[in-house]
Design a protein around this motif. Structure first.
Motif, PDB file in Angstrom:
ATOM      1  N   SER A  44      38.518 -84.349 -56.751  1.00  0.00           N
ATOM      2  CA  SER A  44      37.966 -83.036 -57.075  1.00  0.00           C
ATOM      3  C   SER A  44      36.749 -83.206 -57.960  1.00  0.00           C
ATOM      4  CB  SER A  44      39.004 -82.153 -57.782  1.00  0.00           C
ATOM      5  OG  SER A  44      39.353 -82.705 -59.037  1.00  0.00           O
ATOM      6  N   VAL A  45      35.975 -82.109 -58.077  1.00  0.00           N
ATOM      7  CA  VAL A  45      34.790 -82.143 -58.925  1.00  0.00           C
ATOM      8  C   VAL A  45      34.496 -80.731 -59.415  1.00  0.00           C
ATOM      9  CG1 VAL A  45      33.168 -81.802 -57.008  1.00  0.00           C
ATOM     10  CG2 VAL A  45      32.393 -82.972 -59.087  1.00  0.00           C
ATOM     11  N   MET A  46      34.002 -80.631 -60.655  1.00  0.00           N
ATOM     12  CA  MET A  46      33.567 -79.357 -61.206  1.00  0.00           C
ATOM     13  C   MET A  46      32.055 -79.269 -61.075  1.00  0.00           C
ATOM     14  SD  MET A  46      36.008 -77.352 -62.419  1.00  0.00           S
ATOM     15  CE  MET A  46      35.046 -76.304 -63.501  1.00  0.00           C
ATOM     16  N   ILE A  47      31.579 -78.213 -60.450  1.00  0.00           N
ATOM     17  CA  ILE A  47      30.147 -77.959 -60.335  1.00  0.00           C
ATOM     18  C   ILE A  47      29.907 -76.579 -60.918  1.00  0.00           C
ATOM     19  CG2 ILE A  47      28.210 -77.661 -58.762  1.00  0.00           C
ATOM     20  CD1 ILE A  47      29.504 -79.635 -56.890  1.00  0.00           C
ATOM     21  N   GLY A  48      29.336 -76.546 -62.096  1.00  0.00           N
ATOM     22  CA  GLY A  48      29.211 -75.279 -62.807  1.00  0.00           C
ATOM     23  C   GLY A  48      30.584 -74.789 -63.218  1.00  0.00           C
ATOM     24  N   ASP A  49      30.910 -73.561 -62.871  1.00  0.00           N
ATOM     25  CA  ASP A  49      32.219 -72.994 -63.191  1.00  0.00           C
ATOM     26  C   ASP A  49      33.189 -73.094 -62.019  1.00  0.00           C
ATOM     27  OD1 ASP A  49      31.305 -72.263 -65.698  1.00  0.00           O
ATOM     28  OD2 ASP A  49      30.588 -70.301 -64.988  1.00  0.00           O
ATOM     29  N   THR A  50      32.801 -73.766 -60.953  1.00  0.00           N
ATOM     30  CA  THR A  50      33.614 -73.819 -59.740  1.00  0.00           C
ATOM     31  C   THR A  50      34.152 -75.225 -59.513  1.00  0.00           C
ATOM     32  OG1 THR A  50      32.247 -72.096 -58.738  1.00  0.00           O
ATOM     33  CG2 THR A  50      33.669 -73.346 -57.271  1.00  0.00           C
ATOM     34  N   GLU A  51      35.436 -75.304 -59.186  1.00  0.00           N
ATOM     35  CA  GLU A  51      36.057 -76.587 -58.873  1.00  0.00           C
ATOM     36  C   GLU A  51      36.203 -76.721 -57.364  1.00  0.00           C
ATOM     37  OE1 GLU A  51      40.073 -79.251 -59.831  1.00  0.00           O
ATOM     38  OE2 GLU A  51      39.932 -77.172 -60.502  1.00  0.00           O
ATOM     39  N   PHE A  52      35.988 -77.915 -56.847  1.00  0.00           N
ATOM     40  CA  PHE A  52      36.159 -78.218 -55.425  1.00  0.00           C
ATOM     41  C   PHE A  52      37.175 -79.353 -55.316  1.00  0.00           C
ATOM     42  CE2 PHE A  52      31.946 -76.416 -55.911  1.00  0.00           C
ATOM     43  CZ  PHE A  52      31.869 -75.505 -54.873  1.00  0.00           C
ATOM     44  N   THR A  53      38.159 -79.173 -54.418  1.00  0.00           N
ATOM     45  CA  THR A  53      39.271 -80.118 -54.308  1.00  0.00           C
ATOM     46  C   THR A  53      39.351 -80.675 -52.889  1.00  0.00           C
ATOM     47  OG1 THR A  53      40.519 -78.877 -55.964  1.00  0.00           O
ATOM     48  CG2 THR A  53      41.777 -80.375 -54.566  1.00  0.00           C
ATOM     49  N   THR A  54      39.658 -81.959 -52.785  1.00  0.00           N
ATOM     50  CA  THR A  54      39.938 -82.560 -51.483  1.00  0.00           C
ATOM     51  C   THR A  54      41.267 -82.009 -50.962  1.00  0.00           C
ATOM     52  OG1 THR A  54      38.704 -84.582 -51.916  1.00  0.00           O
ATOM     53  CG2 THR A  54      40.475 -84.721 -50.308  1.00  0.00           C
ATOM     54  N   TRP A  55      41.270 -81.541 -49.715  1.00  0.00           N
ATOM     55  CA  TRP A  55      42.428 -80.795 -49.224  1.00  0.00           C
ATOM     56  C   TRP A  55      42.388 -80.751 -47.702  1.00  0.00           C
ATOM     57  CZ3 TRP A  55      46.915 -79.022 -50.806  1.00  0.00           C
ATOM     58  CH2 TRP A  55      47.543 -77.955 -50.162  1.00  0.00           C
ATOM     59  N   ASP A  56      43.560 -80.598 -47.076  1.00  0.00           N
ATOM     60  CA  ASP A  56      43.636 -80.434 -45.624  1.00  0.00           C
ATOM     61  C   ASP A  56      43.671 -78.947 -45.281  1.00  0.00           C
ATOM     62  OD1 ASP A  56      43.578 -83.092 -45.079  1.00  0.00           O
ATOM     63  OD2 ASP A  56      45.746 -83.336 -44.919  1.00  0.00           O
ATOM     64  N   GLU A  57      42.606 -78.476 -44.689  1.00  0.00           N
ATOM     65  CA  GLU A  57      42.541 -77.094 -44.221  1.00  0.00           C
ATOM     66  C   GLU A  57      43.071 -77.024 -42.788  1.00  0.00           C
ATOM     67  OE1 GLU A  57      38.468 -75.846 -46.618  1.00  0.00           O
ATOM     68  OE2 GLU A  57      38.325 -76.651 -44.580  1.00  0.00           O
ATOM     69  N   ALA A  58      42.876 -75.902 -42.145  1.00  0.00           N
ATOM     70  CA  ALA A  58      43.300 -75.759 -40.751  1.00  0.00           C
ATOM     71  C   ALA A  58      42.346 -74.819 -40.032  1.00  0.00           C
ATOM     72  CB  ALA A  58      44.724 -75.221 -40.669  1.00  0.00           C
ATOM     73  N   VAL A  59      42.173 -75.072 -38.746  1.00  0.00           N
ATOM     74  CA  VAL A  59      41.331 -74.253 -37.891  1.00  0.00           C
ATOM     75  C   VAL A  59      42.204 -73.648 -36.800  1.00  0.00           C
ATOM     76  CG1 VAL A  59      39.331 -74.243 -36.352  1.00  0.00           C
ATOM     77  CG2 VAL A  59      39.356 -75.758 -38.337  1.00  0.00           C
ATOM     78  N   GLU A  60      42.048 -72.347 -36.566  1.00  0.00           N
ATOM     79  CA  GLU A  60      42.833 -71.683 -35.521  1.00  0.00           C
ATOM     80  C   GLU A  60      42.302 -72.074 -34.140  1.00  0.00           C
ATOM     81  OE1 GLU A  60      43.080 -67.474 -36.004  1.00  0.00           O
ATOM     82  OE2 GLU A  60      43.435 -67.597 -38.182  1.00  0.00           O
ATOM     83  N   ARG A  61      43.248 -72.349 -33.226  1.00  0.00           N
ATOM     84  CA  ARG A  61      42.890 -72.678 -31.859  1.00  0.00           C
ATOM     85  C   ARG A  61      43.701 -71.810 -30.895  1.00  0.00           C
ATOM     86  NH1 ARG A  61      38.121 -74.971 -32.650  1.00  0.00           N
ATOM     87  NH2 ARG A  61      38.231 -76.974 -33.747  1.00  0.00           N
ATOM     88  N   GLU A  62      43.063 -71.412 -29.799  1.00  0.00           N
ATOM     89  CA  GLU A  62      43.728 -70.635 -28.759  1.00  0.00           C
ATOM     90  C   GLU A  62      43.356 -71.189 -27.387  1.00  0.00           C
ATOM     91  OE1 GLU A  62      42.899 -66.483 -29.114  1.00  0.00           O
ATOM     92  OE2 GLU A  62      44.101 -66.244 -30.958  1.00  0.00           O
ATOM     93  N   VAL A  63      44.350 -71.246 -26.510  1.00  0.00           N
ATOM     94  CA  VAL A  63      44.139 -71.666 -25.127  1.00  0.00           C
ATOM     95  C   VAL A  63      44.735 -70.582 -24.245  1.00  0.00           C
ATOM     96  CG1 VAL A  63      44.590 -73.410 -23.374  1.00  0.00           C
ATOM     97  CG2 VAL A  63      44.274 -74.097 -25.769  1.00  0.00           C
TER      98      VAL A  63
END
Length: 427
Positions: free
Chosen positions: A95-114
């Protein structure tokens, strides 16, 4: 697809995506992706207990020209890595703080449709719908660093088949199967999840016809319903009888999202009020960490922080009635609510004899009684103190034992034993 079907499907899609307290550091959020996960075959067949396919069998009554619209929905893992500038390149950091905002390494997800539309008549020979989800990478620049979002390739197929039900009543059994055909060989679950279908479920709609409930099928279809094989996904009717949700979470027919719910909390088995109030009590530091974990978590925190008091009050509870009612002037549990009922003077005919208050009877307790002590009263003589009628019009006799020295004291306090008319023999 109806709005109701879409809302339920979305709740299934994100069930358990991120749990309270919505922080990456929470133990419960370090072991994720539990619902409807279809892994690559090589990983699932290695004794891991994971599955690579799911199947549902549905009963329908389609018209001759009916078609089935199948929509497969799932989440694809997207690894979000925080990198900071270092020399001529970048270095991964938790993770890292840039200004007042923190950013974290994380697994997101993307919606898929077939999606696939296939005439029911063509399903007798079977149909296969293969699909491929390509790998991809997106880079978001930051001051002194960047976010790298990476997706991995995924292959699968939907297999459909239909056959008429035996017997004179007609009907069709439709089998639908989802298979992860990715051929990647992964050693660990986090690696295999990169090529997995997560929270996979199906929505099936029929253009001219209807599906049969598997929870409450018509009598003629009960045998065929019991023979349906549902492995990993379970079909329920949603938004009518022409749409079915095949869900990895077992639901009842026609499920609904409570109108009082202000938004997704990613835990449909919990109570919105409890989760909302607990989220409100998070410290500013905990909320900052939750916002840094995931954009959807940030949306939850912001929504709860600005939830109006009247909406919080609505979460506490709501009374709903099946039909319009008017509140009686006398509550139903008050003996005065129904003047036609009089325990002191009412009678019931038993073996041709009118039994009323003061009648003597021999007790013959039924075999299905839950209290074993009642069996010890078999053959004892009792005095009827009242003839009672319950809200379902069932008759009950309130009695005291004739030879019980405390009978008068029990009667004075309204302490009786209760038997139904078929459990006594008049004297």
């Amino acid at each position: 697809m109806t709005d109701q079907a879409r809302a339920i499907a979305d709740a299934v899609l994100y069930e358990g995506y991120l749990l309270y307290p919505y922080r990456a550091s929470a133990a419960k959020n370090k072991v994720r992706w539990q619902w409807g996960v279809l892994m690559p075959l090589a990983f699932a067949s290695g004794g891991t207990g994971e599955r690579f396919q799911a199947q549902s069998e549905l009963l329908a009554e389609p018209a001759d020209d009916a078609a089935v619209h199948v929509r497969l929905r799932f989440l694809q893992l997207q690894a979000r890595v925080v990198q900071i500038a270092e020399g001529d390149g970048f270095r991964d950091v938790p993770s890292v703080m840039i200004g007042d905002t923190e950013f974290t390494t994380w697994d997101e997800a993307v919606e898929r449709e077939v999606d696939a539309v296939v005439p029911v008549a063509d399903l007798a020979a079977g149909a296969t719908v293969p699909f491929t989800i390509d790998a991809g990478e997106d880079i978001e620049p930051l001051d002194g660093g960047r976010l790298v979002r990476k997706r991995f390739p995924l292959n699968g197929k939907i297999v459909l088949k239909a056959m008429p039900l035996p017997g004179p009543f007609g009907g069709t059994k439709i089998t639908v199967k989802v298979v992860n055909t990715s051929d990647e060989v992964d050693d660990t679950r986090p690696e295999a999840l990169r090529h997995a279908m997560i929270a996979a479920h199906l929505l099936l709609s029929i253009t001219d016809g209807h599906f049969l409930s598997q929870l409450d099928p018509p009598e003629w279809a009960s045998v065929a319903t019991n023979e349906c094989v549902n492995d990993g996904i379970w079909p329920v009717l949603v938004g009518g009888n022409d749409t079915v949700l095949c869900s990895p979470i077992i639901l009842y027919d026609q499920p609904e999202i409570a109108p009082e719910s202000a938004g997704n909390l990613f835990d449909g088995t919990e109570i919105d009020e409890i989760l909302t109030l607990r989220t409100m009590t998070l410290t500013d530091e905990e909320k900052r960490e939750a916002r840094a974990t995931d954009e959807r978590a940030a949306e939850v925190i912001d929504r709860v922080d600005h939830l109006p008091a009247e909406l919080v009050e609505r979460l506490h509870g709501t009374l709903r009635y099946v039909k319009a009612t008017t509140e009686p002037s006398t509550p139903w549990w008050d003996p005065g609510a129904d003047e036609s009922v009089s325990p002191e003077t009412d009678s019931v005919t038993v073996a041709g004899v009118a039994v009323t208050k003061g009648s003597r009877v021999v007790l013959r307790p039924g075999r299905k009684r839950a209290d074993a002590h009642d069996m010890f009263l078999a053959g004892r003589v009792a005095v009827v103190e009242a003839v009672l009628t319950d809200v379902d019009d069932g008759c009950h006799l309130a009695v005291t034992l004739k030879d019980d020295p405390g009978a008068e004291l029990y009667a004075a306090h309204g302490r009786y034993r209760y038997f139904t008319p078929d459990e006594v023999e008049p004297l």
